[in-house]
Design a protein around this motif. Structure first.
Motif, PDB file in Angstrom:
ATOM      1  N   ASP A 112       3.923   9.383 -11.612  1.00 41.05           N
ATOM      2  CA  ASP A 112       4.388   8.118 -11.012  1.00 41.05           C
ATOM      3  C   ASP A 112       5.579   7.526 -11.766  1.00 41.05           C
ATOM      4  O   ASP A 112       5.834   6.325 -11.663  1.00 41.05           O
ATOM      5  CB  ASP A 112       3.253   7.089 -10.937  1.00 41.05           C
ATOM      6  N   ARG A 113       6.301   8.351 -12.484  1.00 44.55           N
ATOM      7  CA  ARG A 113       7.513   7.915 -13.193  1.00 44.55           C
ATOM      8  C   ARG A 113       8.709   8.265 -12.328  1.00 44.55           C
ATOM      9  O   ARG A 113       8.835   9.398 -11.872  1.00 44.55           O
ATOM     10  CB  ARG A 113       7.587   8.593 -14.558  1.00 44.55           C
ATOM     11  N   MET A 114       9.613   7.323 -12.120  1.00 50.40           N
ATOM     12  CA  MET A 114      10.684   7.542 -11.145  1.00 50.40           C
ATOM     13  C   MET A 114      11.691   8.602 -11.579  1.00 50.40           C
ATOM     14  O   MET A 114      12.424   9.129 -10.748  1.00 50.40           O
ATOM     15  CB  MET A 114      11.415   6.227 -10.859  1.00 50.40           C
ATOM     16  N   LEU A 115      11.750   8.950 -12.870  1.00 48.65           N
ATOM     17  CA  LEU A 115      12.704   9.960 -13.333  1.00 48.65           C
ATOM     18  C   LEU A 115      12.034  11.298 -13.642  1.00 48.65           C
ATOM     19  O   LEU A 115      12.596  12.132 -14.344  1.00 48.65           O
ATOM     20  CB  LEU A 115      13.456   9.450 -14.563  1.00 48.65           C
ATOM     21  N   ASP A 116      10.828  11.490 -13.118  1.00 50.49           N
ATOM     22  CA  ASP A 116      10.160  12.783 -13.204  1.00 50.49           C
ATOM     23  C   ASP A 116      10.273  13.481 -11.856  1.00 50.49           C
ATOM     24  O   ASP A 116       9.935  12.901 -10.813  1.00 50.49           O
ATOM     25  CB  ASP A 116       8.687  12.623 -13.580  1.00 50.49           C
ATOM     26  N   PHE A 117      10.754  14.743 -11.893  1.00 53.42           N
ATOM     27  CA  PHE A 117      10.949  15.497 -10.650  1.00 53.42           C
ATOM     28  C   PHE A 117      10.345  16.898 -10.806  1.00 53.42           C
ATOM     29  O   PHE A 117      10.406  17.497 -11.887  1.00 53.42           O
ATOM     30  CB  PHE A 117      12.428  15.614 -10.304  1.00 53.42           C
TER      31      PHE A 117
END
Length: 278
Positions: A91-96
């Protein structure tokens, strides 16, 4: 040297390389985006011994004349396994997380003072402040993440949030209501065995001339970007199967012990023969 000792020592050297490879896989069982490697063995070149000087006595044989003596086994190749690892929600926006096996992010690194493009499955990214009130998208090691044009991804520092759009596009929403879209650089791996491993789960094109680099890896652009399955707020775990690696390690250790015993018995046999001569 006794042939038994020669065969055993040759094989032990190759088994040690296999054990080192397994140990590296086990050490990276929790490394994000790590891809394991497996090894395969083959018999080394055999030595032809023409033990019968009179060919007329070899006429009734159904096998080739003489003896073919083995010199042990060798590590034939190591194979990079690109199978998909399990996905973990952060749920971290910079994890892909890429969910197609043959695709990788493009990263800019510096080797020997020169900027080079390398590739990774590790999608843990950060925003690093730079000059002129801007931030740059980087990896956990500080290496710049590249876009589809091979350029660094830079945003104004007043970012409110980053959202992932279809086709590997990330949109940065600013505090003033504006938005900036950039395409993440994604490459398709054609021949994974040609990639050279680098620290930090990175891979690079081989240094020596191997023909057209496009035959090894291709950058995805244009309409092909529709086929980029990318997930935000998730990370791909290592694809190392710990149980399989430990089982393989046990087998390799047993093989190593067996060859070590062969050296020991060969030494005892030579000692016995030397004792008889005296």
């Amino acid at each position: 040297m006794n042939r038994i000792m020669l065969n055993a020592t040759n094989t032990m050297k190759q088994l040690q390389k296999q054990l080192d490879l397994i140990g590296h896989n086990v050490a990276n069982v929790d490394t994000i985006g790590y891809k394991n490697r497996s090894a395969s063995f083959q018999e080394l070149l055999t030595q032809q011994a023409n033990n019968q000087p009179l060919n007329r006595y070899e006429t009734m044989r159904e096998t080739p004349n003489g003896l073919r003596l083995s010199t042990g086994a060798g590590l034939a190749m190591t194979k990079l396994n690109l199978t998909q690892g399990s996905l973990k929600t952060t749920d971290r926006m910079l994890d892909f997380a890429l969910t197609k096996e043959d695709q990788m992010f493009t990263i800019e690194t510096t080797e020997n003072g020169q900027a080079t493009t390398q590739f990774t499955r590790n999608g843990v990214f950060y925003l690093s402040p730079i000059n002129n009130n801007e931030v740059m998208l980087v990896t956990s090691d500080g290496n710049p993440v590249l876009d589809s044009n091979g350029e660094q991804i830079i945003f104004p520092e007043n970012i409110k949030e980053i959202q992932l759009q279809p086709g590997g596009i990330i949109t940065a929403a600013l505090n003033n209501g504006d938005a900036i879209a950039r395409e993440l650089g994604i490459a398709r791996v054609i021949r994974p065995q040609m990639l050279e491993a680098r620290p930090g789960s990175l891979y690079a094109l081989p240094n020596e001339e191997v023909g057209n680099p496009d035959d090894i890896i291709q950058f995805i652009a244009g309409a092909d970007r529709v086929a980029i399955p990318l997930q935000q707020g998730m990370l791909e775990q290592s694809n190392v199967d710990l149980a399989s690696e430990l089982t393989e390690m046990t087998l390799m250790q047993r093989s190593y012990q067996f060859n070590a015993k062969s050296v020991q018995y060969a030494d005892q046999m030579m000692g016995l023969v030397n004792g008889l001569k005296s």
